[in-house]
Motif scaffolding. Sequence first.
Motif, PDB file in Angstrom:
ATOM      1  N   ARG A   1       0.850  -1.307  -0.059  1.00 62.17           N
ATOM      2  CA  ARG A   1      -0.076   0.326   0.043  1.00 62.17           C
ATOM      3  C   ARG A   1       0.599   1.475   0.018  1.00 62.17           C
ATOM      4  NH1 ARG A   1      -3.886  -2.314   4.964  1.00 62.17           N
ATOM      5  NH2 ARG A   1      -4.666  -4.041   3.504  1.00 62.17           N
TER       6      ARG A   1
ATOM      7  N   ARG B   1      -9.062  -4.361  -9.154  1.00 59.73           N
ATOM      8  CA  ARG B   1      -9.775  -2.822  -8.504  1.00 59.73           C
ATOM      9  C   ARG B   1      -9.384  -3.202  -6.932  1.00 59.73           C
ATOM     10  NH1 ARG B   1     -14.914  -1.482  -6.431  1.00 59.73           N
ATOM     11  NH2 ARG B   1     -15.730  -4.103  -6.485  1.00 59.73           N
TER      12      ARG B   1
ATOM     13  N   ASN C   1      -7.662   0.221  -5.124  1.00 55.38           N
ATOM     14  CA  ASN C   1      -8.006   0.726  -4.072  1.00 55.38           C
ATOM     15  C   ASN C   1      -7.271   0.591  -2.679  1.00 55.38           C
ATOM     16  OD1 ASN C   1      -9.982   2.338  -5.465  1.00 55.38           O
ATOM     17  ND2 ASN C   1     -11.850   0.538  -5.533  1.00 55.38           N
TER      18      ASN C   1
ATOM     19  N   ARG D   1      -4.875   3.217  -3.443  1.00 56.96           N
ATOM     20  CA  ARG D   1      -5.058   4.674  -3.390  1.00 56.96           C
ATOM     21  C   ARG D   1      -5.675   5.322  -2.108  1.00 56.96           C
ATOM     22  NH1 ARG D   1      -6.694   6.667  -8.571  1.00 56.96           N
ATOM     23  NH2 ARG D   1      -8.662   7.597  -7.305  1.00 56.96           N
ATOM     24  N   MET D   2      -6.377   4.055  -1.462  1.00 58.26           N
ATOM     25  CA  MET D   2      -6.905   4.490   0.570  1.00 58.26           C
ATOM     26  C   MET D   2      -5.718   5.420   1.181  1.00 58.26           C
ATOM     27  SD  MET D   2      -9.891   3.745   0.236  1.00 58.26           S
ATOM     28  CE  MET D   2     -10.863   3.208   1.625  1.00 58.26           C
TER      29      MET D   2
ATOM     30  N   GLU E   1      -9.378   8.653  -3.444  1.00 62.12           N
ATOM     31  CA  GLU E   1     -11.203   8.204  -3.058  1.00 62.12           C
ATOM     32  C   GLU E   1     -10.786   6.510  -3.797  1.00 62.12           C
ATOM     33  OE1 GLU E   1     -14.138   9.863  -6.068  1.00 62.12           O
ATOM     34  OE2 GLU E   1     -12.879  10.847  -6.719  1.00 62.12           O
ATOM     35  N   GLU E   2     -11.731   5.899  -3.576  1.00 64.45           N
ATOM     36  CA  GLU E   2     -11.352   4.601  -3.835  1.00 64.45           C
ATOM     37  C   GLU E   2     -12.047   5.141  -5.216  1.00 64.45           C
ATOM     38  OE1 GLU E   2     -13.160   0.533  -1.813  1.00 64.45           O
ATOM     39  OE2 GLU E   2     -13.515   2.431  -0.656  1.00 64.45           O
TER      40      GLU E   2
ATOM     41  N   ASP F   1     -14.963   3.174  -8.279  1.00 62.96           N
ATOM     42  CA  ASP F   1     -16.223   1.969  -8.486  1.00 62.96           C
ATOM     43  C   ASP F   1     -16.300   1.297  -9.726  1.00 62.96           C
ATOM     44  OD1 ASP F   1     -16.981   3.630 -10.381  1.00 62.96           O
ATOM     45  OD2 ASP F   1     -18.733   4.723  -9.174  1.00 62.96           O
TER      46      ASP F   1
END
Lengths: 262, 424
Positions: free
Chosen positions: A85, A108, A112, A115-116, A121-122, A124
């Motif tokens: 991460r 995905r 995410n 990214r978090m 932002e996550e 979609d």
Amino acid sequence: MIRPDAPVLLEIRDLHASVADQPILHGVNLTLRAGEIHAVMGRNGSGKSTLSKVLAGHPAYTVTGGSVLYKGADLLELDPEQRARIGLFLGFQYPVEIPGVSNLEFLRVSTNARRMEEGEEELDTFAFEDLVNEKLQVVQMDPAFLERSVNEGFSGGEKKRNEILQMALLEPVVAILDETDSGLDIDALRIVAGGVNHLAGPDNATLLITHYQRLLDAITPDYVHVMAHGRILRTGGKELALELEQRGYDWVDAEPAVLEAV
Amino acid sequence: MVAAPLTTSAPVAAPVHPWVAALLGALPAPAGLRPEITLSARAALAAAGLPSRRQDDWRFTDTAPIAAVAPQLLAPEALPELPPVAEGHHRVVLDGRPETLAAIAWPAGIEVLSADETRDALGRCLDPEGKAPDWPVLLQGACDAPVLALRVRGAVSEVLELVSEAGSGPGVLPVRVLLLLEPEARLELLQVHRSSGANLTSALVEADLGAGAELRHGVVANGGSESVLLARLAIRQQPGSRFALATVSRGWGLVRLEPRVVQSEGAAETRLRALQVVDEHQIADTHSRVRFEGPEGRLEQLHKVVADGQGRSVFNGAVVVPRLAQRTDASQLSRSLLLSDRARVDTKPELEIVADDVRCAHGATVSSLQEDELFYLRSRGIGAAEAARLLLRGYCQEILGDFPAGAALWQAPSFSGGPEEIRR
């Protein structure tokens, strides 16, 4: 790109590690600064793949001494997922097949997670599909591979492209690519190398682990390190790789440091 | 009439098992199409008592949950709320009452058999090898369930959904279905068994597939910790027919699934895929049997298990290939995932192969989640718990993907989540 004043991203100091109580690494020292591409070369069994797994946090490997700092902070105390991460990426020599888990969903969820961590932002499903379609071009990969299970039934070349696709999505700070060239034909090698070149920039660093010179024809390293018996024995420029190609690895055994080690 | 002398050593009947005696006492007089069969089943059940682990067929399966069910027929009660009917599905709820069956409108291509036709066809697929009926069949026969008997012609465009909902009440819910698929007929059947109480669903489905017919049969079985499901499927396939079974079971105190398939002249395709999930003290037992009575039959069987808690899983897969079944191509794979060191898996292929020119592959694996798969996911930033959830879901997906899309309504949200959700 060598810039002596560039920030240090990864600093490996006197790293010792073992697997199943068998010592493999006997004091590895290596410093990666932003913008640099390093290549670690060595025979099978020299410890280069172990180095990559230890850096990524594989639970089967135990660090028995030394330290690894990532941007100045202790990397070794982090779980594998946390290392990923914050920007460490390991491209697998043998990417794992995971039946029943959709490649798209896997990509995905991992994107995410990264990214978090970065405070973004996550994404979609729809936003992610846009992103992944853009990144597919980096490795010229057929979108049909997104619908399949992770690496399941992929050819060797497709698996490696999928690794570089993950790298493109995760935008790592330090990318370690373990034998990325193994099992690739010339065309696939060109595409994969093109992807790595595309992703290497002034703010990240790349560590290529390879047995052969041919990958280094396509990706020019700033430094080449020769590894044997769990240590880095020599460091040089890209000409060192050519020397290895011509002379093989036998001369390495005559190096004083090796004679001292064995 | 002279009383028999006391010295004659007539065999003294063993006392009837109290659970069986109580059940037989509570059952009404036979009112079905074949009263003589009902009566003989009752007599045989009285002689048999309950299945026990001394019998080879029940060796690994504790039948205590059966004896814990009230020995009576389940009284119909208000049904719990069912999920909405999926588009393209035609739902029929089987509650054990003949009047329910009489009131159903059927999709095009399906018609109810007459009493004479039913009487004639009933049991035809049940006992192809001429063996004495075993316990689940006896119980089913004794309970004298109303029979849902259908003929299928042509391709039925809707998914036929047969739901048996035992609810939370006590007792035995018998469900009996007979399907005659005419040559070239095609049907997609989704059978749902649900229970939340200390009751027993006794299900028997016979299907006779004519030449070139196709039956895709999904079974979703969701039970409670005191619920019992005993389900026998008796399938007969004519040449050129295809039978694809996918079953998923979880939550039952005891579930025993017995798919039995006979390819009556070989040259048919059989595909059996199953997922059984056990946790806590649950027991899931699958005893399958596929028999080829002619050449060039095909079987593809995949049996998957997820065993957690102190759950127990049993798989016994018999494949019978007599001499006349040359060039049979059969494969059977049993894969079990052990998530707890207190769970237990017993798995056994049972191949009886006499023909010499056949391919019969079989294999069995028992493992925990693969460390290299977990590490791969974690190395991409996916946390350990989430990674385990993804892997488990992927493992189940191989079977769940075989169900019609509308089946998800019966499974959700359990299989979209992880082990915690699967437990519930």
